[in-house]
Scaffold this motif. Structure first.
Motif, PDB file in Angstrom:
ATOM      1  N   LEU A  87      -1.791  -6.075  -8.048  1.00  0.00           N
ATOM      2  CA  LEU A  87      -2.920  -5.545  -8.814  1.00  0.00           C
ATOM      3  C   LEU A  87      -3.362  -6.527  -9.893  1.00  0.00           C
ATOM      4  O   LEU A  87      -4.562  -6.738 -10.105  1.00  0.00           O
ATOM      5  CB  LEU A  87      -2.541  -4.197  -9.429  1.00  0.00           C
ATOM      6  CG  LEU A  87      -2.480  -3.026  -8.440  1.00  0.00           C
ATOM      7  CD1 LEU A  87      -1.685  -1.871  -9.005  1.00  0.00           C
ATOM      8  CD2 LEU A  87      -3.881  -2.571  -8.047  1.00  0.00           C
ATOM      9  N   LEU A 210     -11.982   1.208  -8.040  1.00  0.00           N
ATOM     10  CA  LEU A 210     -11.280   1.763  -6.876  1.00  0.00           C
ATOM     11  C   LEU A 210     -11.109   3.282  -6.970  1.00  0.00           C
ATOM     12  O   LEU A 210     -10.493   3.880  -6.087  1.00  0.00           O
ATOM     13  CB  LEU A 210      -9.901   1.110  -6.740  1.00  0.00           C
ATOM     14  CG  LEU A 210      -9.895  -0.376  -6.357  1.00  0.00           C
ATOM     15  CD1 LEU A 210      -8.475  -0.936  -6.420  1.00  0.00           C
ATOM     16  CD2 LEU A 210     -10.484  -0.582  -4.961  1.00  0.00           C
ATOM     17  N   MET A 212      -9.259   4.837  -9.018  1.00  0.00           N
ATOM     18  CA  MET A 212      -7.841   5.130  -9.286  1.00  0.00           C
ATOM     19  C   MET A 212      -7.740   5.692 -10.707  1.00  0.00           C
ATOM     20  O   MET A 212      -7.298   5.022 -11.645  1.00  0.00           O
ATOM     21  CB  MET A 212      -7.007   3.858  -9.114  1.00  0.00           C
ATOM     22  CG  MET A 212      -7.011   3.324  -7.686  1.00  0.00           C
ATOM     23  SD  MET A 212      -6.237   1.683  -7.507  1.00  0.00           S
ATOM     24  CE  MET A 212      -4.502   2.069  -7.842  1.00  0.00           C
ATOM     25  N   THR A 215      -4.196   5.917 -12.673  1.00  0.00           N
ATOM     26  CA  THR A 215      -3.400   4.691 -12.736  1.00  0.00           C
ATOM     27  C   THR A 215      -3.602   4.058 -14.101  1.00  0.00           C
ATOM     28  O   THR A 215      -4.734   3.907 -14.553  1.00  0.00           O
ATOM     29  CB  THR A 215      -3.804   3.715 -11.624  1.00  0.00           C
ATOM     30  OG1 THR A 215      -3.621   4.361 -10.364  1.00  0.00           O
ATOM     31  CG2 THR A 215      -2.970   2.443 -11.667  1.00  0.00           C
ATOM     32  N   SER A 257       1.328   4.509 -11.399  1.00  0.00           N
ATOM     33  CA  SER A 257       0.308   5.087 -10.526  1.00  0.00           C
ATOM     34  C   SER A 257       0.894   6.259  -9.750  1.00  0.00           C
ATOM     35  O   SER A 257       2.078   6.599  -9.880  1.00  0.00           O
ATOM     36  CB  SER A 257      -0.236   4.016  -9.574  1.00  0.00           C
ATOM     37  OG  SER A 257      -1.357   4.498  -8.852  1.00  0.00           O
ATOM     38  N   TYR A 265      -6.100   2.265  -3.129  1.00  0.00           N
ATOM     39  CA  TYR A 265      -5.838   0.819  -3.106  1.00  0.00           C
ATOM     40  C   TYR A 265      -5.536   0.367  -1.678  1.00  0.00           C
ATOM     41  O   TYR A 265      -6.032  -0.667  -1.220  1.00  0.00           O
ATOM     42  CB  TYR A 265      -4.671   0.520  -4.042  1.00  0.00           C
ATOM     43  CG  TYR A 265      -4.307  -0.940  -4.183  1.00  0.00           C
ATOM     44  CD1 TYR A 265      -5.278  -1.942  -4.242  1.00  0.00           C
ATOM     45  CD2 TYR A 265      -2.971  -1.327  -4.284  1.00  0.00           C
ATOM     46  CE1 TYR A 265      -4.926  -3.275  -4.391  1.00  0.00           C
ATOM     47  CE2 TYR A 265      -2.606  -2.649  -4.438  1.00  0.00           C
ATOM     48  CZ  TYR A 265      -3.594  -3.628  -4.485  1.00  0.00           C
ATOM     49  OH  TYR A 265      -3.241  -4.952  -4.629  1.00  0.00           O
TER      50      TYR A 265
END
Length: 475
Positions: A87, A210, A212, A215, A257, A265
């Motif tokens: 990442l 993304l 997310m 996260t 996460s 991801y």
């Protein structure tokens, strides 16, 4: 004839999806059964597993509890360990594509205040060197600035200051040495270029893009999402750990996460997306430095180039969690495994599980589950107990002796004191890791080693006192 052909096509169109679904159902049953057996064998308190195959979520399940007793769900937060590195690498590659960073430029361009001693080596450290762990900064030097539990917006700068003036032990660009220091420096570069904290940049440019949303890359944000520390292992038994979350360690080990977010991801890694063009995505997942056989390390990835078995992956660990991220673009599947227990002696447990899941997905068969092995702990415990008994016996003999061989007993006593002083430094040299790292990742073994040190010191000092008392009595 046309009717026959139409009937055949209709049969194929009808039966093929049914057979595919049947295989998937079989695999789902196998995975469920396999995971339950593995979790029981390895005594893992909490696990989350999610798999994407052929563009769909084919499996997503959770088992067990967190350290506060709450159930693990698809939105439970786990620290990713070194799965954080891909990442962080993605953030760097985004800046490379935007023209903000050049992979083969010296890091001096971006971190002019950071200095390192080349030790007569010629090359400068480049961004590519940091990504591929070929900077010349040793694993030991990197571990010295890891697990410091630094918190707050300035934590990365604090850790970089501790790393400042580090001495290289290899020519940059030539030798792969897996070191947390490399990704710490990459995070610092991101902060200097973007004028944002690493956490702010990851949130605005990577996680948000993304989708997310659960996260995070700092401790306070993790607490807001009800993050719970995991478990450390004592002879396999899970014991609730102290909180190891380290803000300075986020770029290489402490991004947190959930399996839901990691699916997003994985989807990006399988399908691509707006974060990187195809050209830079290929570079992002390309092999850089050979490791062994068909295995390479890339720009934040471990990569297999074996014919008909090409994939990229990364495992990760903190003192109280382990994770495995696996991507096979050729066979169009990927998965994330998140667990909340760790010990140095159990490093292979999630590797076994990862390989088991791979076997089920590719070969459609139930793999074996290797047994747990706590040999390191038992050997240390047995040596500690045996030494304690031997020392007590020797002290009893020494105290009862009327006439003693002074030189012999003095030598044994002095050697015991010397060994008690040098045992931990010897172990840090052999394991190529600072004592803090050994204690964090193998607390049970470390406790026995400390007891050994105490026993040796006690024996040496007590023996010298007894010898001195006996000598005075003789005079």
């Amino acid at each position: 004839m046309k009717k026959v052909m139409l009937c055949l096509i209709l049969v194929i169109v009808t039966i093929l999806p049914l057979s595919v679904n049947a295989v998937r159902n079989d695999q789902t049953i196998l995975i469920e059964e396999y995971m339950e057996k593995a979790i029981q064998e390895y005594q893992i308190p909490g696990v989350s597993l999610a798999i994407i195959k052929d563009g769909e979520i084919m499996f997503q399940e959770n088992w067990g509890i967190q350290s506060d007793g709450s159930r693990v769900t698809t939105d439970t937060l786990f620290t990713l360990g070194s799965v954080s590195k891909p990442l962080t690498s993605l953030a760097i590659m985004r800046l490379v594509e935007q023209g903000e960073i050049e992979l083969d430029h010296s890091i001096d361009t971006y971190l002019p205040t950071f200095t390192y001693h080349k030790n007569d080596y010629k090359n400068d450290i480049t961004i590519r060197d940091l990504l591929a762990h070929t900077s010349g900064i040793s694993s030991f030097e990197g571990l010295k600035i890891s697990e410091l539990k630094l918190r707050g917006e300035d934590s990365i700068n604090e850790a970089v200051e501790k790393l400042n003036n580090v001495k290289l032990n290899h020519e940059p660009g030539e030798v792969h040495q897996y070191s947390p220091a490399n990704y710490l420096l990459l995070a610092s570069i991101i902060e200097h270029i973007t004028n944002k904290t690493f956490s702010e940049y990851m949130e605005s440019e990577i996680f948000s893009t993304l989708d997310m949303n659960n996260t995070v890359s700092n401790y306070e944000a993790a607490l807001d999402l009800e993050y719970q520390p995991g478990f450390q292992s004592w002879f396999g038994r899970p014991i609730k750990s102290e909180n190891f979350f380290d803000d300075s360690g986020v770029p290489y080990g402490y991004i947190a996460s959930t399996s839901n977010d990691m699916l997003k991801y994985i989807d990006f890694l399988l399908e691509g997306g707006e974060l990187l063009t195809d050209q830079y995505f290929e570079l992002y997942t390309s092999p850089q430095v050979w490791r062994k056989e068909d295995m390479y390390y890339g720009l934040g990835w471990r990569i297999s180039t074996k014919k008909n078995d090409e994939f990229f992956f990364h495992g990760g660990e903190t003192p109280d969690s382990r994770a495995e991220l696996f991507i096979n673009r050729q066979k169009n599947y990927g998965f994330i495994l998140l667990t909340n227990k760790n010990n140095f002696s159990e490093v292979l447990h999630t590797f076994y599980i990862r390989e088991g899941i791979k076997t089920i997905l590719e070969d459609n068969r139930m793999p074996d589950i290797p047994k747990s092995n706590y040999q390191m702990q038992w050997i240390t415990l047995i040596v500690t107990c045996a030494l304690a008994i031997l020392i007590l016996f020797n002290l009893f003999r020494l105290k009862r002796k009327v006439i003693i061989h002074v030189k012999y007993w003095n030598m044994v006593a002095v050697l015991s004191v010397i060994l008690s002083i040098s045992l931990i430094p010897i172990l840090t040299y052999l394991f190529d890791a600072p004592w803090r790292t050994i204690y964090s990742f193998a607390p049970d073994t470390a406790i026995f080693i400390r007891i050994l040190v105490g026993i040796l010191a006690f024996y040496g000092i007590t023996s010298l006192i007894i010898i001195n008392v006996k000598r005075r009595k003789r005079v």
